[in-house]
Structures are given as C-alpha cells and as structure tokens.
Write a protein that holds these residues in place. Structure first.
Motif, mmCIF file in Angstrom:
data_model
loop_
_atom_site.group_PDB
_atom_site.id
_atom_site.type_symbol
_atom_site.label_atom_id
_atom_site.label_comp_id
_atom_site.label_asym_id
_atom_site.label_seq_id
_atom_site.Cartn_x
_atom_site.Cartn_y
_atom_site.Cartn_z
ATOM 1 N N SER A 39 -7.914 36.219 42.092
ATOM 2 C CA SER A 39 -8.366 36.049 40.647
ATOM 3 C C SER A 39 -9.494 35.125 40.829
ATOM 4 O O SER A 39 -9.914 34.205 41.693
ATOM 5 C CB SER A 39 -7.461 35.410 39.622
ATOM 6 O OG SER A 39 -7.245 33.909 39.940
ATOM 7 N N THR A 40 -10.487 35.212 39.786
ATOM 8 C CA THR A 40 -11.641 34.400 39.812
ATOM 9 C C THR A 40 -11.328 33.041 39.781
ATOM 10 O O THR A 40 -12.001 32.199 40.211
ATOM 11 C CB THR A 40 -12.416 34.699 38.494
ATOM 12 O OG1 THR A 40 -12.643 36.139 38.664
ATOM 13 C CG2 THR A 40 -13.726 33.935 38.139
ATOM 14 N N ALA A 41 -10.408 32.471 38.962
ATOM 15 C CA ALA A 41 -9.899 31.072 38.888
ATOM 16 C C ALA A 41 -9.557 30.674 40.321
ATOM 17 O O ALA A 41 -9.920 29.500 40.676
ATOM 18 C CB ALA A 41 -8.751 31.020 37.836
ATOM 19 N N GLU A 52 -8.500 23.740 36.229
ATOM 20 C CA GLU A 52 -8.522 24.911 37.400
ATOM 21 C C GLU A 52 -7.182 25.119 37.850
ATOM 22 O O GLU A 52 -6.671 26.498 37.932
ATOM 23 C CB GLU A 52 -9.349 24.369 38.496
ATOM 24 C CG GLU A 52 -10.762 24.469 38.168
ATOM 25 C CD GLU A 52 -11.722 24.294 39.239
ATOM 26 O OE1 GLU A 52 -12.874 24.883 39.161
ATOM 27 O OE2 GLU A 52 -11.481 23.677 40.280
ATOM 28 N N LYS A 80 -5.923 27.369 35.248
ATOM 29 C CA LYS A 80 -6.417 28.478 35.010
ATOM 30 C C LYS A 80 -7.075 28.667 33.626
ATOM 31 O O LYS A 80 -7.242 29.531 32.939
ATOM 32 C CB LYS A 80 -5.711 29.879 35.439
ATOM 33 C CG LYS A 80 -5.226 29.821 36.859
ATOM 34 C CD LYS A 80 -4.478 31.107 37.055
ATOM 35 C CE LYS A 80 -3.833 31.305 38.229
ATOM 36 N NZ LYS A 80 -3.192 32.709 38.777
ATOM 37 N N GLY A 81 -7.857 27.320 33.309
ATOM 38 C CA GLY A 81 -8.526 27.367 31.965
ATOM 39 C C GLY A 81 -9.695 28.151 32.112
ATOM 40 O O GLY A 81 -10.201 28.804 33.041
ATOM 41 N N CYS A 82 -10.330 28.247 30.905
ATOM 42 C CA CYS A 82 -11.561 29.243 30.717
ATOM 43 C C CYS A 82 -12.608 28.388 31.394
ATOM 44 O O CYS A 82 -12.722 27.268 31.636
ATOM 45 C CB CYS A 82 -11.795 29.150 29.011
ATOM 46 S SG CYS A 82 -12.416 27.885 28.401
ATOM 47 N N ILE A 83 -13.767 29.419 31.811
ATOM 48 C CA ILE A 83 -14.734 28.714 32.400
ATOM 49 C C ILE A 83 -15.574 27.859 31.647
ATOM 50 O O ILE A 83 -16.105 26.790 32.038
ATOM 51 C CB ILE A 83 -15.831 30.017 32.800
ATOM 52 C CG1 ILE A 83 -15.138 30.948 33.868
ATOM 53 C CG2 ILE A 83 -17.146 29.456 33.455
ATOM 54 C CD1 ILE A 83 -15.828 32.059 34.325
ATOM 55 N N ASP A 84 -15.822 28.183 30.287
ATOM 56 C CA ASP A 84 -16.501 27.229 29.374
ATOM 57 C C ASP A 84 -15.874 25.654 29.615
ATOM 58 O O ASP A 84 -16.588 24.703 29.505
ATOM 59 C CB ASP A 84 -16.626 27.755 28.101
ATOM 60 C CG ASP A 84 -17.732 26.799 27.193
ATOM 61 O OD1 ASP A 84 -18.926 26.901 27.532
ATOM 62 O OD2 ASP A 84 -17.234 26.220 26.368
ATOM 63 N N SER A 85 -14.601 25.621 29.450
ATOM 64 C CA SER A 85 -14.169 24.273 29.443
ATOM 65 C C SER A 85 -14.249 23.521 30.913
ATOM 66 O O SER A 85 -14.482 22.452 30.881
ATOM 67 C CB SER A 85 -12.469 24.221 29.112
ATOM 68 O OG SER A 85 -12.359 25.017 27.808
ATOM 69 N N CYS A 86 -14.042 24.228 31.847
ATOM 70 C CA CYS A 86 -14.345 23.729 33.146
ATOM 71 C C CYS A 86 -15.929 23.248 33.517
ATOM 72 O O CYS A 86 -16.106 22.270 34.077
ATOM 73 C CB CYS A 86 -14.023 24.794 34.127
ATOM 74 S SG CYS A 86 -12.405 25.422 34.391
#
Length: 219
Positions: free
Chosen positions: A3-5, A164, A167-173
């Motif tokens: 996955s992307t994460a 990560e 697998k949190g959202c990209i914006d939060s990371c």
C-alpha cells in the motif's frame, strides 16, 4: 502489492528528498549555491570526519541559505577546499555559527533516518552507523547544547512513526515534517536574537509539509 502507507514507511520523509535542478539555475546563482554546499561539506568534514560528508543533502543546504539570507548576522570570509579535488578552492562569506548549527542539523536528521530505516528494514548496518555517529564527541556536545530543539524534533518524529504505523492520512503525517522544519528554523532565529527580515514560520511549515506530500505522491 504494498500500500502507499507501507511504501511511505520505507523512506525518510524529509531528509534526502530534494534535488537541485541545475539546468534551471543561472550561472551566478549556481556558483553561489555550490559555494554554500561546499562550505557545509567542509564543516561536516572538519567536525565529524570525511566519511560523513557522503550524507550531506540539499535540505541542509537550503536551511543554511535561508538562515544566511534571513538573519542579519556578522559573516566572515572563508576559503574552502574540496576534499575530492584539493586544487579547487571557493571563497564564501558565511556566519560560522549558522554553518556549525546547520552541519549539526544535517547529522541529527541523518540519525533520525538511520533509526527509521533500522526499524523498517531491521538492517544491522543502520544500527552500526547510528551508533558510530552518536559516539562522536562534537555530536554529543551539540545534542546537549540544543537539547530543547531535540526534544521538539523527537516529539514530532514519534508522532510521525505512530501515524504511519496506524496508516494515518497523508495530511496528518505531513504536518509533523512541516513542524520539524519550522522548529529547526524558528529555534535558531530565536536563539541568535538577530534582526530578521521576515516571519518565516508559516513558510517553513508549508515547505516541510509539501516535501512529505510530494515524497508520498512519488512513492
């Protein structure tokens, strides 16, 4: 297929992502940029050893350039030599404290990268490199001097690792890397107590955040 994460966890989120687009730079700008890059490389060689110059990155050069342009501090003329080409010399005016601080930031971000890669890949090499760096006397001294900043960066790094893993959202990371770059610059601006030409806190936050998002998109 990962996955992307999962793929994002395999790369550091700020360190070593930027690349210099030489074809788009004017000759005089390229000369100025390369002189700062060489000065930073020379400082890492002097303080940490030639081996660690292999890990110099464009993010650190950007930080040095920004601090030099934004802070009105005294500078001194330096003649730097390239250890790869001893006959090549470059002249540059730079603030020694800015240079030393940026060299340390480069090494600390490198240590975070080793830690992140070690956790992801379980590779003994990263653990060895991290331990070798942490034993450097100058590194231990700078860690103590900038203990307040290190605590802020560690906090953001821990939040990023947790997000990560979940697998949190990209914006939060991306928010964590934005805060890290903001802390790096704002901490030094406040410590130097020099007159600054701009309030760059938001700028650094969004640049750090953008780097993470672009990195994740590329993955």
């Amino acid at each position: 297929m990962k996955s992307t994460a999962d793929r994002r966890r395999k790369k550091n989120k700020m360190f070593g992502y930027l690349r210099l687009c030489k074809d788009e730079m004017r000759i005089k700008d390229m000369k100025k940029y390369s002189s700062y890059y060489c000065a930073l490389c020379n400082e890492i060689k002097k303080e940490y050893g030639v081996f660690w110059t292999l890990f110099l990155n464009y993010e650190s050069t950007y930080i040095l350039l920004f601090l030099e342009s934004c802070l009105k501090c005294d500078t001194e003329e330096k003649i730097v030599k390239c250890h790869m080409n001893p006959f090549q010399k470059k002249k540059i005016e730079v603030n020694s404290e800015n240079l030393k601080y940026t060299a340390f930031i480069n090494m600390y971000l490198l240590a975070l990268k080793f830690e992140d890669d070690r956790m992801d890949d379980r590779n003994l090499l990263y653990a060895i490199l991290q331990k070798r760096l942490s034993r450097k006397q100058i590194y231990k001294e700078m860690m103590h001097i900038h203990e307040e900043l290190i605590e802020l960066l560690r906090k953001q790094s821990a939040i990023l690792q947790r997000l990560e893993k979940e697998k949190g959202c990209i914006d939060s990371c991306a928010d964590t890397t934005g805060m890290m770059l903001r802390h790096i610059v704002s901490y030094w601006q406040e410590r130097k107590k020099c007159e600054t030409e701009c309030n760059s806190y938001k700028l650094q936050y969004y640049i750090g955040k953008l780097i993470y998002i672009l990195d994740a998109y590329e993955d």
